[in-house]
Motif scaffolding. Structure first.
Motif, PDB file in Angstrom:
ATOM      1  N   LYS A   7       1.321   6.365  -7.042  1.00  0.00           N
ATOM      2  CA  LYS A   7       0.127   7.126  -7.433  1.00  0.00           C
ATOM      3  C   LYS A   7       0.398   8.620  -7.450  1.00  0.00           C
ATOM      4  CE  LYS A   7      -3.305   5.429  -4.651  1.00  0.00           C
ATOM      5  NZ  LYS A   7      -4.653   5.178  -4.070  1.00  0.00           N
ATOM      6  N   ILE A   9       1.449  16.039   1.402  1.00  0.00           N
ATOM      7  CA  ILE A   9       0.237  16.059   2.228  1.00  0.00           C
ATOM      8  C   ILE A   9       0.303  17.338   3.065  1.00  0.00           C
ATOM      9  CG2 ILE A   9      -1.032  14.881   4.069  1.00  0.00           C
ATOM     10  CD1 ILE A   9       0.488  12.279   3.193  1.00  0.00           C
ATOM     11  N   ASN A  67       0.824  -1.211   0.000  1.00  0.00           N
ATOM     12  CA  ASN A  67       0.000   0.000   0.000  1.00  0.00           C
ATOM     13  C   ASN A  67       0.861   1.266   0.000  1.00  0.00           C
ATOM     14  OD1 ASN A  67      -2.463   1.652   0.332  1.00  0.00           O
ATOM     15  ND2 ASN A  67      -1.445   2.132   2.251  1.00  0.00           N
ATOM     16  N   ARG A 118      -9.177  15.598  -5.736  1.00  0.00           N
ATOM     17  CA  ARG A 118      -7.874  15.198  -6.236  1.00  0.00           C
ATOM     18  C   ARG A 118      -7.730  13.683  -6.282  1.00  0.00           C
ATOM     19  NH1 ARG A 118      -2.689  16.455  -2.544  1.00  0.00           N
ATOM     20  NH2 ARG A 118      -3.343  14.531  -1.565  1.00  0.00           N
ATOM     21  N   GLY A 120      -5.939   2.012   3.270  1.00  0.00           N
ATOM     22  CA  GLY A 120      -4.594   1.442   3.241  1.00  0.00           C
ATOM     23  C   GLY A 120      -3.727   1.806   4.433  1.00  0.00           C
ATOM     24  N   LEU A 121      -3.615   3.085   4.748  1.00  0.00           N
ATOM     25  CA  LEU A 121      -2.726   3.507   5.834  1.00  0.00           C
ATOM     26  C   LEU A 121      -3.320   3.201   7.213  1.00  0.00           C
ATOM     27  CD1 LEU A 121      -1.247   6.859   4.453  1.00  0.00           C
ATOM     28  CD2 LEU A 121      -0.085   4.655   4.697  1.00  0.00           C
ATOM     29  N   ALA A 122      -4.652   3.148   7.314  1.00  0.00           N
ATOM     30  CA  ALA A 122      -5.283   2.765   8.586  1.00  0.00           C
ATOM     31  C   ALA A 122      -4.950   1.301   8.891  1.00  0.00           C
ATOM     32  CB  ALA A 122      -6.786   2.981   8.518  1.00  0.00           C
ATOM     33  N   ASN A 131       0.776   3.981  -3.002  1.00  0.00           N
ATOM     34  CA  ASN A 131       0.525   5.403  -2.767  1.00  0.00           C
ATOM     35  C   ASN A 131       1.655   6.242  -3.368  1.00  0.00           C
ATOM     36  OD1 ASN A 131      -1.795   4.876  -1.291  1.00  0.00           O
ATOM     37  ND2 ASN A 131      -0.816   5.164   0.706  1.00  0.00           N
ATOM     38  N   ALA A 132       2.891   5.852  -3.081  1.00  0.00           N
ATOM     39  CA  ALA A 132       4.044   6.627  -3.559  1.00  0.00           C
ATOM     40  C   ALA A 132       4.034   6.717  -5.087  1.00  0.00           C
ATOM     41  CB  ALA A 132       5.346   5.994  -3.062  1.00  0.00           C
ATOM     42  N   GLY A 136      -8.561   6.682  -7.482  1.00  0.00           N
ATOM     43  CA  GLY A 136      -9.093   5.461  -6.898  1.00  0.00           C
ATOM     44  C   GLY A 136      -8.641   5.231  -5.474  1.00  0.00           C
ATOM     45  N   GLY A 137      -9.184   4.177  -4.850  1.00  0.00           N
ATOM     46  CA  GLY A 137      -8.823   3.855  -3.474  1.00  0.00           C
ATOM     47  C   GLY A 137      -9.960   4.171  -2.523  1.00  0.00           C
ATOM     48  N   THR A 138      -9.882   3.573  -1.332  1.00  0.00           N
ATOM     49  CA  THR A 138     -10.960   3.719  -0.366  1.00  0.00           C
ATOM     50  C   THR A 138     -10.531   4.504   0.865  1.00  0.00           C
ATOM     51  OG1 THR A 138     -10.283   1.622   0.589  1.00  0.00           O
ATOM     52  CG2 THR A 138     -12.039   1.543  -1.032  1.00  0.00           C
ATOM     53  N   THR A 191       6.581  13.146   0.032  1.00  0.00           N
ATOM     54  CA  THR A 191       6.108  12.503   1.256  1.00  0.00           C
ATOM     55  C   THR A 191       7.048  11.371   1.621  1.00  0.00           C
ATOM     56  OG1 THR A 191       3.815  12.987   0.661  1.00  0.00           O
ATOM     57  CG2 THR A 191       4.152  11.216   2.253  1.00  0.00           C
ATOM     58  N   ASP A 219       8.725   9.726  -1.588  1.00  0.00           N
ATOM     59  CA  ASP A 219       8.437  10.083  -2.978  1.00  0.00           C
ATOM     60  C   ASP A 219       8.610  11.587  -3.159  1.00  0.00           C
ATOM     61  OD1 ASP A 219       5.834  11.579  -2.700  1.00  0.00           O
ATOM     62  OD2 ASP A 219       5.184   9.661  -1.866  1.00  0.00           O
TER      63      ASP A 219
END
Ligand code: ATP
Ligand code: MG
Length: 158
Positions: A57, A87, A50, A106, A116-118, A54-55, A111-113, A141, A82
């Motif tokens: 994306k 953020i 994940n 943005r 992932g980080l949670a 993210n990196a 995509g995504g919910t 980040t 990255d």
């Protein structure tokens, strides 16, 4: 199970390196020696997948993603940096909350919910580590996490 984290991490990064469709460079800064840690490989793979997704994306065309493993006194510190959009400071804690996404407009197209980080936070916590983020808007980040590590352990492998 006990695994050498460097070998384990290299394997995951290789998988992304072979399948990535974007022009993004990977740089690895790893210790030369093996670093044995006790982890749930499936769960850690999910966490790292994940963070790398993210990196990728949020990386700009031609950007570099830097992977680092640092050995500290009683833990290892793993970071993935990255050069993407970053953020905003006021949101940096919230990205570890469930369903939180920085900017709906943005991120909708990407995509995504927002889970992932949670999930990563829960799993790193279950391993006795910490996870946090550093970021500068427009610059990039870094996601960092630690895992318990006993340097004396290495002697037992000889
Ligand atoms: P999912 O991982 O469930 O597919 P997601 O990627 O949106 O969805 P998280 O991985 O939890 O969810 O990330 C939460 C939010 O944090 C993202 O929507 C994004 O706004 C922000 N974020 C995470 N990583 C980065 C990064 N490397 N650069 C910029 N923003 C990021
Ligand atoms: Mg994600």
């Amino acid at each position: 199970t006990w695994v050498d984290f460097v070998t384990f991490f290299n394997y995951i990064i290789d998988r992304f390196e072979m399948t990535k469709e974007r022009n993004v460079h990977f740089r690895r800064l790893f210790p030369k020696e093996a670093v044995f840690v006790e982890i749930d490989e499936d769960k850690l793979t999910q966490v790292i997948d994940n963070i790398i997704s993210n990196a990728l994306k949020y990386s700009p065309e031609g950007g570099t993603i830097t992977f680092r493993v640092k050995v500290l006194d009683d833990k290892i510190e793993v970071s993935i940096s990255d050069q993407g959009i970053g953020i905003p400071k006021e949101n940096i804690q919230k990205v570890f909350e469930r369903f939180y996404r920085v900017d709906r407009a943005r991120t909708r197209q990407l995509g995504g919910t927002g889970l992932g980080l949670a999930i990563a936070k829960e799993m790193i916590g279950a391993h006795g580590g910490d996870i946090w983020a550093k970021s500068k808007e427009g610059k990039g980040t870094t996601i960092l996490f630690t895992l318990p590590y006993d340097p004396g352990q290495e002697d037992d492998w000889l």
